[in-house]
Design a protein around this motif. Structure first.
Motif, short mmCIF file in Angstrom:
data_model
loop_
_atom_site.label_atom_id
_atom_site.label_comp_id
_atom_site.label_asym_id
_atom_site.label_seq_id
_atom_site.Cartn_x
_atom_site.Cartn_y
_atom_site.Cartn_z
N ALA A 154 0.87 -1.25 -0.10
CA ALA A 154 0.10 -0.02 -0.10
C ALA A 154 0.68 1.19 -0.07
O ALA A 154 1.99 1.39 0.71
N GLY A 155 0.52 2.04 -0.87
CA GLY A 155 1.06 3.31 -0.91
C GLY A 155 2.39 3.44 -2.12
O GLY A 155 2.48 4.54 -2.56
N ASP A 156 2.65 2.36 -2.44
CA ASP A 156 3.62 2.17 -3.80
C ASP A 156 2.99 2.51 -5.10
O ASP A 156 1.59 2.86 -5.23
N SER A 157 3.62 2.55 -6.01
CA SER A 157 3.24 2.89 -7.38
C SER A 157 3.48 2.06 -8.47
O SER A 157 4.37 1.26 -8.19
N LEU A 158 2.63 1.69 -9.42
CA LEU A 158 3.00 1.11 -10.70
C LEU A 158 2.46 1.67 -11.87
O LEU A 158 1.87 2.55 -11.78
N ARG A 159 3.16 1.42 -12.99
CA ARG A 159 2.90 1.98 -14.14
C ARG A 159 2.35 0.78 -15.10
O ARG A 159 3.43 0.02 -15.37
N LEU A 160 1.22 0.72 -15.51
CA LEU A 160 0.76 -0.21 -16.64
C LEU A 160 0.86 0.24 -17.94
O LEU A 160 0.69 1.43 -18.24
N SER A 161 1.30 -0.55 -18.81
CA SER A 161 1.32 -0.36 -20.32
C SER A 161 0.40 -1.18 -21.30
O SER A 161 0.61 -2.55 -20.74
N CYS A 162 -0.09 -0.91 -22.09
CA CYS A 162 -0.67 -1.66 -23.11
C CYS A 162 -0.47 -1.22 -24.51
O CYS A 162 -0.76 -0.22 -25.08
N ALA A 163 0.18 -2.13 -25.41
CA ALA A 163 0.61 -1.77 -26.78
C ALA A 163 -0.11 -2.64 -27.58
O ALA A 163 -0.63 -3.87 -27.54
N ALA A 164 -0.95 -2.08 -28.67
CA ALA A 164 -1.72 -2.22 -29.68
C ALA A 164 -1.07 -2.58 -30.91
O ALA A 164 -0.44 -1.84 -31.25
N SER A 165 -1.46 -3.61 -31.42
CA SER A 165 -1.13 -3.82 -32.90
C SER A 165 -2.07 -4.29 -33.86
O SER A 165 -3.12 -4.87 -33.25
N GLY A 166 -2.04 -4.01 -34.88
CA GLY A 166 -2.92 -4.07 -35.70
C GLY A 166 -3.48 -2.72 -36.63
O GLY A 166 -2.46 -1.75 -36.47
N ARG A 167 -4.32 -2.72 -37.47
CA ARG A 167 -4.79 -1.43 -38.03
C ARG A 167 -5.70 -0.62 -37.32
O ARG A 167 -6.82 -1.00 -36.78
N PHE A 168 -5.21 0.62 -37.09
CA PHE A 168 -6.18 1.53 -36.19
C PHE A 168 -6.23 2.78 -36.92
O PHE A 168 -5.20 3.21 -37.81
N GLY A 169 -7.30 3.48 -36.86
CA GLY A 169 -7.59 4.74 -37.29
C GLY A 169 -7.88 5.70 -36.01
O GLY A 169 -6.83 5.75 -35.13
N VAL A 170 -8.94 6.32 -35.84
CA VAL A 170 -9.09 7.21 -34.56
C VAL A 170 -9.83 6.16 -33.68
O VAL A 170 -10.90 5.76 -33.88
N TYR A 171 -9.38 6.09 -32.49
CA TYR A 171 -9.87 5.34 -31.47
C TYR A 171 -9.42 5.70 -30.11
O TYR A 171 -8.42 6.57 -29.79
N ALA A 172 -10.23 5.48 -29.07
CA ALA A 172 -10.36 5.65 -27.81
C ALA A 172 -9.40 4.30 -27.12
O ALA A 172 -9.59 3.14 -27.47
N MET A 173 -8.77 4.59 -26.01
CA MET A 173 -8.38 3.42 -25.18
C MET A 173 -8.66 3.74 -23.80
O MET A 173 -8.67 4.75 -23.25
N GLY A 174 -8.59 2.65 -23.03
CA GLY A 174 -9.31 2.60 -21.85
C GLY A 174 -8.63 1.53 -20.96
O GLY A 174 -8.29 0.47 -21.41
N TRP A 175 -8.86 1.64 -19.50
CA TRP A 175 -8.38 0.69 -18.69
C TRP A 175 -9.75 0.31 -17.92
O TRP A 175 -10.30 1.17 -17.23
#
Length: 121
Positions: free
Chosen positions: A14-35
């Motif tokens: 508790a109190g620590d920090s983390l940084r999550l990453s998510c890399a997307a591959s494929g064909r994309f146009g305009v898009y939103a990303m979420g967690w």
């Protein structure tokens, strides 16, 4: 096929920090990303989302002020910086890609496999 590759989860105190990453591959146009996250015995819930331009973000009340979502379109990657982690943040965290910057998981088209975040008291 669009694929999402998540990383950054782990076991922290508790109190620590983390940084999550998510890399997307494929064909994309305009898009939103979420967690989103899902704790044991709980339904999947919204955490944060960001528009394609990065100009619009939304956060769940439970994480507002502690978590920050960002994206790097040159890498097709979304990040979730998590600070001041609490035991209640323990869950499997999923990234997702959708057409609009919305809070509902039903509005997202592609999902990652999830990364485990465990926070000990």
């Amino acid at each position: 096929q669009v694929q999402l590759e998540e990383s950054g989860g782990g076991l922290v105190q508790a109190g620590d920090s983390l940084r999550l990453s998510c890399a997307a591959s494929g064909r994309f146009g305009v898009y939103a990303m979420g967690w989103f996250r899902q704790a044991p015995g709980k339904e999947r819930e919204f955490v944060a989302t960001i528009s394609w331009s990065g100009d619009t973000t939304f956060y769940a009340d439970s994480v507002k002020g502690r978590f920050t979502i960002s994206r790097d379109n040159s890498k097709n990657t979304v990040y979730l910086q998590m600070n001041s982690l609490k035991p209640d943040d323990t869950a499997v965290y999923y990234c997702a890609v959708g057409r609009l910057t919305l809070r509902s998981p039903s509005q997202y088209d592609y999902w990652g496999q999830g990364t485990q975040v465990s926070v000990s008291s």
